[in-house]
Design an enzyme around this catalytic site. Structure first.
Site, PDB file in Angstrom:
ATOM      1  N   LYS A   1       0.848  -1.200   0.000  1.00 54.61           N
ATOM      2  CA  LYS A   1       0.000   0.000   0.000  1.00 54.61           C
ATOM      3  C   LYS A   1       0.877   1.241   0.000  1.00 54.61           C
ATOM      4  O   LYS A   1       0.634   2.208  -0.721  1.00 54.61           O
ATOM      5  CB  LYS A   1      -0.919   0.005   1.231  1.00 54.61           C
ATOM      6  CG  LYS A   1      -2.041  -1.013   1.147  1.00 54.61           C
ATOM      7  CD  LYS A   1      -2.748  -1.226   2.479  1.00 54.61           C
ATOM      8  CE  LYS A   1      -3.749  -2.367   2.373  1.00 54.61           C
ATOM      9  NZ  LYS A   1      -4.314  -2.780   3.657  1.00 54.61           N
TER      10      LYS A   1
ATOM     11  N   GLN B   1      -4.738  -1.583   9.900  1.00 51.59           N
ATOM     12  CA  GLN B   1      -4.516  -2.876   9.233  1.00 51.59           C
ATOM     13  C   GLN B   1      -5.040  -4.008  10.123  1.00 51.59           C
ATOM     14  O   GLN B   1      -4.662  -4.103  11.298  1.00 51.59           O
ATOM     15  CB  GLN B   1      -3.012  -3.058   8.944  1.00 51.59           C
ATOM     16  CG  GLN B   1      -2.682  -4.323   8.195  1.00 51.59           C
ATOM     17  CD  GLN B   1      -3.274  -4.366   6.773  1.00 51.59           C
ATOM     18  OE1 GLN B   1      -3.263  -3.367   6.064  1.00 51.59           O
ATOM     19  NE2 GLN B   1      -3.802  -5.497   6.381  1.00 51.59           N
TER      20      GLN B   1
ATOM     21  N   ASP C   1     -11.678   2.930   4.782  1.00 50.30           N
ATOM     22  CA  ASP C   1     -12.221   1.598   4.506  1.00 50.30           C
ATOM     23  C   ASP C   1     -13.737   1.535   4.632  1.00 50.30           C
ATOM     24  O   ASP C   1     -14.325   0.483   4.377  1.00 50.30           O
ATOM     25  CB  ASP C   1     -11.631   0.587   5.508  1.00 50.30           C
ATOM     26  CG  ASP C   1     -10.286   0.048   5.061  1.00 50.30           C
ATOM     27  OD1 ASP C   1     -10.098  -0.144   3.857  1.00 50.30           O
ATOM     28  OD2 ASP C   1      -9.421  -0.182   5.934  1.00 50.30           O
TER      29      ASP C   1
END
Ligand code: NAD
Length: 282
Positions: free
Chosen positions: A49, A93, A116
């Site tokens: 990422k 994460q 997210d």
């Protein structure tokens, strides 16, 4: 004839457009990633990422903690990032170490920085039909693929296998928003293949080889979200690609299908949040 949906090609197309757009910005968008613990796969994902972000001109800050980090430390850091005007997007994460309350940590993220779409507020917006700022990355990536290949979901029967908050539920919700008739299957579903055989579009997000060609009708669109290593260390999806690809109209490969789209969506979402925050402060 079967079309293989090329996630890498579409990722590159999306990211190249995004890179050009970012070059017109006064300031770089900033994505903060919290990584707690020593999960090897998580570290690889976070590094990927970061690399992708920096290639585009997105600044990526990775904040690392040992596996025994206290929950309060994470909560305080997120509060700090929420208030920091330089930070546009926050990603925690997963998985977090077992002693940490995952939802509590996620819910501490300011909804406007929730890249997210995992906070209760943003999930609530998604499931009540209000627009969240961004959609969850993997289901958003599936929509990008469907759009690229001009697959309209209206009136179609979409069968989603898997009901996680990460993939299954939001994928089903986004299909509903596109006026599909949606069935969600999971580990307690009986006679799975009776249901999958009626699917026009099959989205599988399980994590084991499950889908064989005798479980689907001809010309089904097959989206394979699953990704795991089999006993020989080979990267696999949920679908027996060799046989299913002979019967499907469209199919995503693993690797190279949905996976690259998830990271593309993360970058797009970071930029969307950046623009939303700039709009508010101007
Ligand atoms: P999860 O373990 O949270 O959920 C798995 C789901 O599968 C559950 O809802 C369960 O009920 C269902 N399931 C399990 N066995 C089943 C069976 N025999 N029949 C029907 N349903 C069954 O996993 P997740 O986080 O949703 O991820 C699912 C898969 O997708 C994993 O392989 C994961 O690595 C992969 N994934 C890929 C991406 C990507 O970008 N490609 C992103 C996220 C997750």
């Amino acid at each position: 004839m079967t079309t293989i949906m090329d996630g890498k090609k579409l990722r590159d197309k999306i990211l190249s457009g995004l890179k050009s757009e970012i070059q017109t910005f006064d300031k770089k968008p900033v994505l903060a990633v919290i990584l707690a613990g020593d999960d090897a796969a998580s570290r690889i994902y976070v590094n990927n990422k970061k690399k992708t972000a920096e290639n585009l001109g997105i600044k990526s800050i990775v904040i690392e903690y040992p596996a025994d980090v206290g929950e309060n430390i994470l909560l305080e850091k997120i509060e700090e990032l929420n208030l920091d005007k330089e930070i546009n997007a926050i990603l925690v994460q997963l998985p977090l170490p077992a002693h940490i309350d995952k939802q509590k940590v996620i819910d501490t993220i300011a909804p406007i920085k929730d890249v997210d779409c995992f906070t209760i507020e943003n999930s609530g917006r998604l499931y009540t039909g209000l627009e969240p700022y961004v959609y969850p990355c993997t289901p958003q990536g599936i929509l990008y693929l469907l759009d690229e290949y001009k697959i309209n979901l209206e009136g179609k029967h979409v069968v989603v296998i898997g009901r996680s908050n990460l993939v299954g539920k939001p994928a089903a919700q986004l299909a509903l928003k596109r006026n599909a008739t949606v069935t969600v299957c999971h580990s307690h579903t009986r006679n799975l293949s009776d249901i999958t055989k009626t699917a026009d579009v099959l989205i599988s997000a399980v994590g084991e080889v499950l889908i064989e060609d005798d479980m689907m009708k001809d010309d089904c669109v097959v989206i394979d979200v699953g990704i795991f290593r089999d006993c020989n260390g080979k990267v696999r999806g949920d679908v027996n690609f060799e046989t299913v690809s002979k019967k499907a109209s469209y199919i995503t490969p693993v690797p190279g299908g949905v996976g690259p789209m998830t990271i593309a969506s993360l970058m797009v979402n970071t930029v969307k949040l950046y623009k939303e925050q700039n709009k508010r402060s101007s």
